[in-house]
Each structure stands twice: as C-alpha cells, then as structure tokens.
Scaffold this motif. Structure first.
Motif, mmCIF file in Angstrom:
data_model
loop_
_atom_site.group_PDB
_atom_site.id
_atom_site.type_symbol
_atom_site.label_atom_id
_atom_site.label_comp_id
_atom_site.label_asym_id
_atom_site.label_seq_id
_atom_site.Cartn_x
_atom_site.Cartn_y
_atom_site.Cartn_z
ATOM 1 N N THR A 2 0.830 -1.206 0.000
ATOM 2 C CA THR A 2 0.000 0.000 0.000
ATOM 3 C C THR A 2 0.863 1.255 0.000
ATOM 4 O OG1 THR A 2 -1.754 -1.167 1.200
ATOM 5 C CG2 THR A 2 -1.813 1.236 1.244
ATOM 6 N N THR A 3 1.901 1.265 0.827
ATOM 7 C CA THR A 3 2.819 2.408 0.865
ATOM 8 C C THR A 3 3.503 2.592 -0.486
ATOM 9 O OG1 THR A 3 3.229 2.068 3.220
ATOM 10 C CG2 THR A 3 4.837 3.392 2.006
ATOM 11 N N ALA A 4 3.926 1.485 -1.075
ATOM 12 C CA ALA A 4 4.598 1.546 -2.376
ATOM 13 C C ALA A 4 3.681 2.162 -3.426
ATOM 14 C CB ALA A 4 5.024 0.148 -2.803
ATOM 15 N N ALA A 5 2.410 1.731 -3.460
ATOM 16 C CA ALA A 5 1.461 2.258 -4.446
ATOM 17 C C ALA A 5 1.207 3.745 -4.226
ATOM 18 C CB ALA A 5 0.152 1.474 -4.376
ATOM 19 N N GLY A 6 1.123 4.169 -2.954
ATOM 20 C CA GLY A 6 0.896 5.581 -2.662
ATOM 21 C C GLY A 6 2.070 6.447 -3.101
ATOM 22 N N LEU A 28 -3.974 9.217 -11.990
ATOM 23 C CA LEU A 28 -4.948 8.517 -11.141
ATOM 24 C C LEU A 28 -5.172 7.090 -11.625
ATOM 25 C CD1 LEU A 28 -7.577 11.365 -10.563
ATOM 26 C CD2 LEU A 28 -5.859 10.499 -8.950
ATOM 27 N N ALA A 29 -5.199 6.909 -12.945
ATOM 28 C CA ALA A 29 -5.377 5.559 -13.493
ATOM 29 C C ALA A 29 -4.172 4.678 -13.171
ATOM 30 C CB ALA A 29 -5.592 5.637 -15.008
ATOM 31 N N ILE A 30 -2.968 5.234 -13.303
ATOM 32 C CA ILE A 30 -1.750 4.475 -12.969
ATOM 33 C C ILE A 30 -1.747 4.138 -11.481
ATOM 34 C CG2 ILE A 30 0.771 4.635 -12.767
ATOM 35 C CD1 ILE A 30 0.737 6.272 -15.375
ATOM 36 N N GLY A 31 -2.143 5.107 -10.647
ATOM 37 C CA GLY A 31 -2.219 4.860 -9.212
ATOM 38 C C GLY A 31 -3.219 3.768 -8.879
ATOM 39 N N LEU A 32 -4.362 3.768 -9.553
ATOM 40 C CA LEU A 32 -5.364 2.725 -9.329
ATOM 41 C C LEU A 32 -4.800 1.356 -9.677
ATOM 42 C CD1 LEU A 32 -8.295 2.000 -8.623
ATOM 43 C CD2 LEU A 32 -8.893 2.392 -11.026
ATOM 44 N N GLY A 33 -4.056 1.278 -10.773
ATOM 45 C CA GLY A 33 -3.410 0.016 -11.129
ATOM 46 C C GLY A 33 -2.387 -0.411 -10.094
ATOM 47 N N GLY A 34 -1.689 0.579 -9.512
ATOM 48 C CA GLY A 34 -0.704 0.277 -8.484
ATOM 49 C C GLY A 34 -1.326 -0.284 -7.222
ATOM 50 N N PHE A 35 -2.507 0.228 -6.858
ATOM 51 C CA PHE A 35 -3.179 -0.235 -5.641
ATOM 52 C C PHE A 35 -3.907 -1.565 -5.832
ATOM 53 C CE2 PHE A 35 -2.783 4.200 -4.206
ATOM 54 C CZ PHE A 35 -2.431 3.999 -2.880
ATOM 55 N N THR A 36 -4.108 -1.979 -7.076
ATOM 56 C CA THR A 36 -4.912 -3.190 -7.324
ATOM 57 C C THR A 36 -4.081 -4.290 -7.993
ATOM 58 O OG1 THR A 36 -5.699 -2.125 -9.374
ATOM 59 C CG2 THR A 36 -7.094 -1.940 -7.415
ATOM 60 N N ILE A 37 -4.016 -4.287 -9.310
ATOM 61 C CA ILE A 37 -3.396 -5.416 -10.013
ATOM 62 C C ILE A 37 -1.888 -5.490 -9.807
ATOM 63 C CG2 ILE A 37 -5.190 -5.562 -11.766
ATOM 64 C CD1 ILE A 37 -3.406 -4.017 -13.674
ATOM 65 N N ALA A 38 -1.259 -4.380 -9.379
ATOM 66 C CA ALA A 38 0.194 -4.421 -9.167
ATOM 67 C C ALA A 38 0.578 -5.207 -7.922
ATOM 68 C CB ALA A 38 0.756 -3.001 -9.056
ATOM 69 N N ARG A 39 -0.380 -5.477 -7.030
ATOM 70 C CA ARG A 39 -0.047 -6.175 -5.786
ATOM 71 C C ARG A 39 0.522 -7.566 -6.080
ATOM 72 N NH1 ARG A 39 -2.273 -3.333 -1.540
ATOM 73 N NH2 ARG A 39 -2.049 -5.072 -0.109
#
Length: 393
Positions: free
Chosen positions: A41-45, A237-248
């Motif tokens: 979560t920290t990484a995505a933020g 925002l779209a890249i951030g959304l990908g980071g918080f979801t499918i990037a996990r």
C-alpha cells in the motif's frame, strides 16, 4: 457526439493507465516490497505521487513528441481515441504473453501507423526514436557490465541491507509535539539503507511517470480536447489505481522469471535504468523503462560473470580464457565481510551458484521479441485501420 467520443477516449486513457500502473509499480517497488522495506500500500501511494511529478515535468517533453513530433498534423479526438485503442490492444497482447508492456514503443507504433496511412509521418523524428531504441539496450548492457565487473562485488562486500523486526521508527508522544525515535530493534545503519532504498524507488517512480504518463495522456491532448494538466491528472490517477490493485500480485512476483538477484543488485539496476529513461525522456524520446531495466540486469550479470578472466582475455578470447569457467550465477554469490572479492582474472569461490540462478535466457529472448513485435503490430494495425477508415482522421 463530441462529448460522448471524449468520454470514450477518457475511458480508454484510464484503461491504458491502469495497466501501466499494474506493470510499472511492480517493476519499481517489487524488490523493496519483497525485502520488507515497504508495504504494498505504501509503495502504491508513493508511486502515484512521483509518477505525477515525472509526468507533469519531464513527461511533457515526451508528450510533445507523441502529439506533435511523430506526425506533421495534430491528433484529432477521433484519431486519438483510435490510437488509444491500439495501445490498449498492445497491452492486452503483452499481458497474454506474460511480459511487461513496452507501452512507449506501442504508442509510437500506433501514431506512426496513422502517419503512414495519411502521408504525414515525420521520418526524421521516427528515425531518431528508433535509433535510440537500438542504442538504449546496448548502453544499459555495458553500464551494467562495468558495474558488475568492477563495482558491485566490492559494494556487496561492504554494504548489508538489513531489516530488523518491529517498526523502523516510533513516536514519543509525551510532549506537545510527537518526536520520532528509532524503533526498539532499529539500527542507524538500517535507517540509512532504508532511506537510500526509498529514495531510489521514488527516483524510479519519477522516471516511470516521465516515460509512461504521456502514453495514456498524449492522444487526448490539444486538438483532441483535453488540457495537458487535466490529461496528466487522469493518467496519474489511473496508474495509481493500477498500483493499488493489479500491481499487488506483480510486486510479489517481479524478477522471478527474469532474475533472482538480491536487493543490492536490484538497486544498481533501478538507478541505471531510471537514469537512462529519465535522460531520454528529457530530450523527448519515448522509451520503455522495461528495456533499460532488462538489459542492465543482463549486463550486471555478464560483468560479474567475466571477472575470472581479464579484459584482454575476454576481448581476444585466447585458449586459456576459453578453458577457464565463467559462472553466470556469480552475481548472487555473497562476498564475505572483511574478505575481498576475487581479483579480476582469479577463480571464483565454491559458493558461486549456477547460471540459471542469474537470468533465464528464454525470458530475455521473450522480452526482446516483444520490443519488436509490440510496435510492429501496433503500426501495421493502425496503418490498416486509418487506410480503410480515413474519415476518422
């Protein structure tokens, strides 16, 4: 009608950015997450913040190239939506093959296909871009080779990236203002190495924003209908959304197919690849961060592996050098503290691992193949589409 088409374009931009976030966040923060330095979560933020900074600053140079430099006409809204469709198709194909998406190259291919179909392709600009695509892997490989051969073994012997149990910092709330203090098991060395790891991750996130935000934003900028800042915010925002979801999931598995190198080696790779990508983005060249990353990994491994022979032997390939073993797995061998790494030309220790632990040649071939197939396919498809449906332009 225009509002509906713009809405479709924004949705397409979000789809592209979402998938970019899934792949680039994993590449950027996977090693740090795997080492327990930061949480997902920290990484995505952090990724979202620095992607925005990269996109709104250096990324504008790349955006100008994509929206104005490759073709001699402005992208219309309908053409921009069609280009985003081909970018998304390229992402889908790359995901089906299970490799990081060469989004910048796919974007250039789609716009170049439009230029070929309409006779508006700027051949000087496209030739410059392609020449950098050829040169960049070579630069990444040789910089990595120098690091692996002369720098990494000594640094690996002296530096240990540690992660102790418990929080890194605590806060003393006894006073009016909470004061930070070291955690119960935290050492000053751990604080220093953690700060370096975080700084390098932020740098790579900035680089990812500079190279990738324009891919999702450029087709909708200018005559297509959106202001630059608005397009950058949507893409971020779209890249951030990908980071918080499918990037996990990507952060869990990144590096597993291509390499099994330790965090210290990954940091060398991240700094090198980010510097190459940021520098090219600064001069407006759309470039894939994945390209520089992959070839730097291979270069570091090659450089570390050729330490048992001298540079002259490596160049002249004499018989004695041929008979001496070159272990490709030496990058994962730990140099012992207080004991220098074997000098250039000396044999490695028995702890050296097998070459398959360094990198998978089949994976490298697959990555390089996608760098060729991705932009070629998007160019051909876009050319065919805009030739058959010229009214879209």
């Amino acid at each position: 009608m225009v509002e509906t088409l713009l809405l479709i374009g924004v949705i397409a931009s979000i789809f592209v950015g979402f998938n970019i976030g899934g792949s680039s966040t994993g590449i950027t923060w996977g090693p740090s997450v795997g080492a327990g330095i930061v949480t997902k979560t920290t990484a995505a933020g952090i990724m979202t913040v620095f992607v925005f900074l990269g996109g709104i600053t250096v990324g504008q140079n790349v955006m100008e190239t994509l929206s104005e430099g490759i073709i001699t006409i402005d992208l219309t809204l309908s053409a921009g939506v069609a280009v985003l469709f081909f970018i998304g198709l390229g992402i889908l194909v790359a995901n089906l093959f299970g490799v990081p998406v060469p989004t910048s190259m796919t974007t250039v291919g789609a716009i170049a296909g439009l230029g070929l179909a309409t006779g508006t392709l700027n051949y000087v600009t496209i030739a410059e871009i392609i020449s950098w695509w050829v040169v960049t892997p070579i630069i990444g490989f040789w910089i990595g080779g120098i690091i692996g051969r002369y720098v990494y073994p000594e640094v690996n012997r002296r530096v240990e990236i540690e992660k102790t149990d418990g929080p890194l910092l605590t806060f003393d709330r006894g006073g009016t203002v909470p004061k930070p203090a070291l955690g119960p098991n935290t050492t000053r060395s751990e604080v220093g190495t953690t700060a370096v790891v975080l700084a390098i991750g932020c740098y790579m996130a900035f680089s990812a924003g500079a190279s990738n935000v324009p891919n999702a934003a450029a087709p909708l900028v200018g005559e297509a209908g959106l202001e630059v800042n608005t397009a950058v915010i949507i893409a971020t925002l779209a890249i951030g959304l990908g980071g918080f979801t499918i990037a996990r999931r990507t952060m869990d598995s990144v590096g597993g197919e291509l390499s099994d190198i330790p965090l210290l080696a990954a940091l060398f790779v991240m700094v090198t690849a980010s510097t190459i990508t940021t520098a090219l983005s600064y001069i407006g060249i759309p470039i894939s961060l994945v390209m520089a990353t992959v070839m730097t990994i291979v270069g570091i491994g090659w450089g570390r592996a050729t330490r048992p022979i001298t540079f002259r032997e490596a160049v002249t390939r004499d018989n004695e050098a041929r008979e001496r073993d070159i272990e490709l797995g030496v990058i994962v061998a730990e140099e012992k503290e207080g004991k220098p790494a074997p000098a250039i030309g000396e044999a490695e220790t028995e702890e050296v691992l097998h070459g398959s632990d360094l990198f998978n040649p089949r994976a490298v071939i697959k990555y390089v193949s996608m760098w060729i197939i991705g932009p070629s396919m998007s160019t051909l498809l876009a050319y065919g589409f805009f030739t058959l449906v010229p009214g879209v332009v």
